[in-house]
Write a protein that holds these residues in place. Structure first.
Motif, PDB file in Angstrom:
ATOM      1  N   ARG A  91      41.805  47.050  49.851  1.00 34.85           N
ATOM      2  CA  ARG A  91      42.312  47.057  48.476  1.00 34.85           C
ATOM      3  C   ARG A  91      41.182  47.232  47.473  1.00 34.85           C
ATOM      4  O   ARG A  91      41.312  47.995  46.497  1.00 34.85           O
ATOM      5  N   GLY A  94      39.740  50.885  48.233  1.00 35.40           N
ATOM      6  CA  GLY A  94      40.681  51.990  48.340  1.00 35.40           C
ATOM      7  C   GLY A  94      40.543  52.769  49.628  1.00 35.40           C
ATOM      8  O   GLY A  94      41.254  53.750  49.848  1.00 35.40           O
ATOM      9  N   SER A 115      43.744  53.728  53.704  1.00 36.62           N
ATOM     10  CA  SER A 115      43.262  54.126  52.387  1.00 36.62           C
ATOM     11  C   SER A 115      44.426  54.383  51.441  1.00 36.62           C
ATOM     12  O   SER A 115      45.498  54.834  51.846  1.00 36.62           O
ATOM     13  N   SER A 116      44.194  54.135  50.157  1.00 38.11           N
ATOM     14  CA  SER A 116      45.198  54.420  49.144  1.00 38.11           C
ATOM     15  C   SER A 116      45.014  55.807  48.536  1.00 38.11           C
ATOM     16  O   SER A 116      45.822  56.251  47.729  1.00 38.11           O
TER      17      SER A 116
END
Length: 250
Positions: A91, A94, A115-116
């Motif tokens: 978080r 990322g 991963s975001s």
């Protein structure tokens, strides 16, 4: 626990009956007294696990079942849930962060948080990490007994995945010396081109390295020193948190 078994039996039989069932059919098929079937159905209906048609009086699976099936659960593996430190490191950065352990003579990814970013790396639970080329594996290898480490490397296929891959036993052993001094490992375009990774050891109460926590990202997102230093610090902190949870004292 008979009442629980009875309720589950009603749900299972309705799941196999898309046209629904009357109370009498439920009673007959489950060989339940009509009064018992009625009490069970009444509770399940009250809790929305089943519904009863007002037109034909037949029972169907209810909305609570759909809520279970469509619940927005986290993306971690349904087999192994990542430690909160793994998810938190992902978080904060990322990036993809994953946990690995030895399984026999192989190092395997056990849990991960993805991963975001739209551009992400492919890592999966159950993936085997090359002992000589992956930071996740080298961190685990670095604190093994020297004789075991040399034997594992000698019995493995040390493929040169990229020009930067250490692909001889002596080259890997030299690299592991640096890992022990630094306390973590960095892998840059050694397993995959244009991929940067940092891995740190997770220790048990007896100071044994039992796992590694690794962040992996495209090199373009780790092009400058501040970004790399931030990633290293976050992974070291996550490894420390997990180690503390296992009873490790620095």
């Amino acid at each position: 626990m008979q009442v629980v078994v009875r309720a589950l039996s009603v749900l299972k039989i309705l799941a196999r009956s898309p046209q629904g069932l009357t109370l009498g059919e439920i009673s007959e098929r489950l060989e339940l007294p009509i009064a018992s079937a009625h009490r069970t159905a009444a509770v399940l209906e009250e809790e929305r696990f089943i519904t009863r048609s007002s037109s034909n009086r037949r029972y169907f699976l209810g909305p609570a079942i759909r809520e279970f099936a469509q619940a927005d659960f986290p993306r971690e593996s349904p087999l192994v849930t990542a430690h909160q430190a793994v998810a938190e490191a992902s978080r904060r950065t990322g990036e993809t962060v994953f946990l690995s352990e030895f399984a026999g003579d192989k190092v395997v990814c056990l849990a991960l948080s993805e991963s975001s970013f739209p551009l992400r790396l492919f890592v999966r639970v159950g993936q085997i990490m090359p002992l000589h080329a992956a930071a996740a594996a080298r961190v685990l290898l670095a604190w093994q007994p020297a004789e075991k480490t040399r034997k594992l490397l000698a019995n493995d296929q040390l493929t040169a995945y990229t020009p930067g891959t250490p692909h001889t036993v002596d080259a890997v052993l030299d690299h592991l010396d640096g890992v022990r001094v630094a306390g973590y490992d960095v892998c840059e375009s050694e397993l995959d081109k244009n991929v940067w990774a940092v891995s740190a050891p997770v220790r048990s109460s007896t100071d044994e390295v039992v796992a590694s926590i690794t962040l992996a990202a495209p090199s373009q997102r780790m092009a400058d020193d501040p970004a790399r230093r931030k990633a290293i610090d976050i992974i070291l902190a996550a490894a420390g948190e997990m180690s503390t949870d296992l009873g490790w004292v620095p």
